[in-house]
Design an enzyme around this catalytic site. Sequence first.
Site, mmCIF file in Angstrom:
data_model
loop_
_atom_site.group_PDB
_atom_site.id
_atom_site.type_symbol
_atom_site.label_atom_id
_atom_site.label_comp_id
_atom_site.label_asym_id
_atom_site.label_seq_id
_atom_site.Cartn_x
_atom_site.Cartn_y
_atom_site.Cartn_z
ATOM 1 C CE1 TYR A 36 -4.013 2.308 0.910
ATOM 2 C CE2 TYR A 36 -2.289 3.377 2.057
ATOM 3 C CZ TYR A 36 -3.590 3.544 1.349
ATOM 4 O OH TYR A 36 -4.326 4.361 1.600
ATOM 5 C CD GLU A 169 -20.789 9.337 16.557
ATOM 6 O OE1 GLU A 169 -21.658 9.981 15.704
ATOM 7 O OE2 GLU A 169 -20.696 9.675 17.933
ATOM 8 C CE1 TYR A 221 -26.157 8.749 12.336
ATOM 9 C CE2 TYR A 221 -24.190 8.144 13.133
ATOM 10 C CZ TYR A 221 -25.133 9.063 12.859
ATOM 11 O OH TYR A 221 -24.848 10.241 13.572
ATOM 12 C CB CYS A 421 13.654 11.288 45.285
ATOM 13 S SG CYS A 421 15.314 10.835 45.860
ATOM 14 C CB CYS A 426 17.289 8.118 44.233
ATOM 15 S SG CYS A 426 16.009 7.163 44.797
HETATM 16 S S1 IVH Z 1 -28.957 8.295 14.455
HETATM 17 C C1 IVH Z 1 -31.898 11.869 14.145
HETATM 18 N N1 IVH Z 1 -27.336 6.276 14.716
HETATM 19 O O1 IVH Z 1 -25.287 9.332 18.765
HETATM 20 C C2 IVH Z 1 -31.254 10.562 14.505
HETATM 21 N N2 IVH Z 1 -26.730 8.334 15.838
HETATM 22 O O2 IVH Z 1 -28.021 11.591 19.806
HETATM 23 C C3 IVH Z 1 -29.474 10.924 14.323
HETATM 24 N N3 IVH Z 1 -24.626 8.009 17.127
HETATM 25 O O3 IVH Z 1 -24.353 12.465 18.519
HETATM 26 C C4 IVH Z 1 -28.644 9.874 15.041
HETATM 27 N N4 IVH Z 1 -24.065 6.270 16.547
HETATM 28 O O4 IVH Z 1 -23.734 11.077 16.284
HETATM 29 C C5 IVH Z 1 -27.475 7.590 15.284
HETATM 30 N N5 IVH Z 1 -25.899 4.413 14.394
HETATM 31 C C6 IVH Z 1 -26.004 5.684 15.412
HETATM 32 C C7 IVH Z 1 -25.237 6.541 15.935
HETATM 33 C C8 IVH Z 1 -25.626 7.564 16.367
HETATM 34 C C9 IVH Z 1 -23.645 7.038 17.178
HETATM 35 C C10 IVH Z 1 -24.597 9.353 17.708
HETATM 36 C C11 IVH Z 1 -24.769 10.632 16.883
HETATM 37 C C12 IVH Z 1 -25.353 11.579 17.749
HETATM 38 C C13 IVH Z 1 -25.889 10.675 19.066
HETATM 39 C C14 IVH Z 1 -27.483 10.637 19.028
#
Ligand code: IVH
Length: 668
Positions: A36, A169, A221, A421, A426
């Site tokens: 890579y 995330e 997500y 110390c 030491c």
């Molecule tokens: S859905 C309107 N799915 O958790 C719905 N959030 O308050 C939006 N988070 O800071 C959130 N993993 O960044 C969703 N699989 C996941 C998640 C996720 C982490 C975080 C998100 C937010 C908090 C939700």
Amino acid sequence: MSQDVVKRIEELREKIEEANYLYYGLDQPNISDAEYDALMEELIALEKKHPELITEDSPSQRVGGYVAKEFPKVRHGSPLLSLDNAFDGGDLREFDWRVRGVVPQVEYVVELKIDGLTVALTYENGILTRGATRGDGEVGEDITANVKTIGSIPLRLKKSIPRLDVRGEGYMPKASFLRLNEEREEEGMALFANPRNAAAGSLRQLDSKITAQRKLGYFAYQILAPEELGLSTQGEVLEYLKEQGFTVNPLVKVFSDIEDVIQYCEEMTEKRLSFPYDIDGLVIKVNNFAQQRELGFTTKSPRWAIAYKFPAEQVETVLEDIILRVGRTGVLTPTAILKPVFVAGSTVSRASLHNLDNIREKDIRLGDHVLIHKAGDIIPEVIKSLPEKRKGTEKIFEMPEHCPECASPVIQEEGEVAHRCTSITCPARQREAIIHYVSRDAMNIDGLGPAVIQQLLDEGLIKDAGDLYYLKHEELVKLERMGQKSAENLLNAVEDSKERGLAPLIFALGIRHVGAKAGRILAQRYGSMENLAQATEEELLETPEIGPTMAKSIVQFFQQESTGEFIKKLAEAGVKMTAEVSQKPQIFSGQSIVVTGTLERWGRKEIESIIEDFGGKAASSVSRKTAFLIAGEKAGSKLTRAQELGIPVLTEDEFAAKVEEEAGIKLG
Ligand code: IVH
């Protein structure tokens, strides 16, 4: 230019992105790290020769390099909402009851709730054009350059569409977090409390090269307006994201009975520590988008989703004793000896109490009941004492006036929290100094653990690390548990360490405030131990990243008679004390830089050769490809053009500061 080059560049980009996808997206690497790196190097070299071929979505952009002054604010297309929380099965049943009041037949998608921070991505015509933080949900910060360094975020979609908004995330894997904190500890920098803070800190780095080193991950997500793409459920969205080259967390499940959801939540609560990243719960979402619409939103969160939060792992135990560890700089670190207790996946019986101030602030007394947890689910920490449980027999801890190892006076210097110390001879300090000398980032001598070092000290075979080079085979084999073979291996490892070079050696000396990174900077600047030993404070201060405390400490170190003797011992044993001062770091590699106007610090040729020395190309006209413009007095049309195109404009001094910051070299 030949078509071959264009073709090869395209081929390399495809191979690299494919490897990225297999590695991050499917966890099925198809090539080795070395292969890579070789592909990436070839691509960067070709792009450097043909900067006009560099594109925004070239994987070479992942290595970072762009240094922002600040992060521009960006308004999100639609606000990022937060979720309502559930803390137990009861809360989840209530959520289900509310949902079924609106949509009686329902399916839930359950995803892991990754403990990082939301990152919103925008793709235009298939190309990643923006990455932004959540901010207050309405307005976030533009962190595009940093986002591009995350390997699991595609720079180009597999199938181009006019626009795609993705949310997910960003996180730091636990292993990266541990390594980062280890390095920071060594450099005397403040530690990150947990992977989430570390991820947030890394994504808000002005210098994207630093972000690139931090090895962040991303799980996608959500997308905006999924139904416009013909997707009608969350399950389909996750599939679509995968097809577009995103990494989607594989632990997704679909259930139609809330009792199954609850069971899955409990199962994951048990397993939460076994993942290579932190999760703080699960997210339960109504699968069908038409149903989501029917349910709608409250002012702050959707009615179609809820976050199940894990119970915080805090446990109570008894603080049985406080012992003191003397470190190599003489610092006495109080350590809590705890009644063994199981917390966050392992049994804990010790926790660092850091210093006396911390003990006083938390009012921790010997014999106290205390509440403990694992910071970042990893490092045991005493959160607080439970004074309501005292019986009256608890004792206030005092720092001793004399070192527990050598009985020399213990002092606390002005402005320092640490107690030390005062004796440099030491035995504890000497032992720790040797442990440090042989450690991985220092001289990296394998097979020389603390126990063997203690044995060698006890037998009088060594007094300091220099004596390691004079050990004899016949002496070693006489030691308990030391066979012929291990003695031989040990001597070989010691021998090998002679060639480590100046940078690790400087670090190995254990000069106060001088970490591994400072070791590298000093080695590069001075080239030999002899030169460094003669450096004055003023001179050292001119070296980038060497501040007054470090400069003073280095000079003091070399003034000690014992230092001279120690270094002489090493030199006579044949330990290498020089560094090949390498060619300048190629910080402008692949960048086209334009100079205009009348300069004060350098002549035109001079600045152009500086640009080239650091890997850049000094170009004569401003275009979209220009990385930045250096403008002196009376700059004219090139400046106007750069401003029109939104290309950064630097003064001479700003340019010098950039070189110093990125290459660690001060320009004359
Ligand atoms: S859905 C309107 N799915 O958790 C719905 N959030 O308050 C939006 N988070 O800071 C959130 N993993 O960044 C969703 N699989 C996941 C998640 C996720 C982490 C975080 C998100 C937010 C908090 C939700």
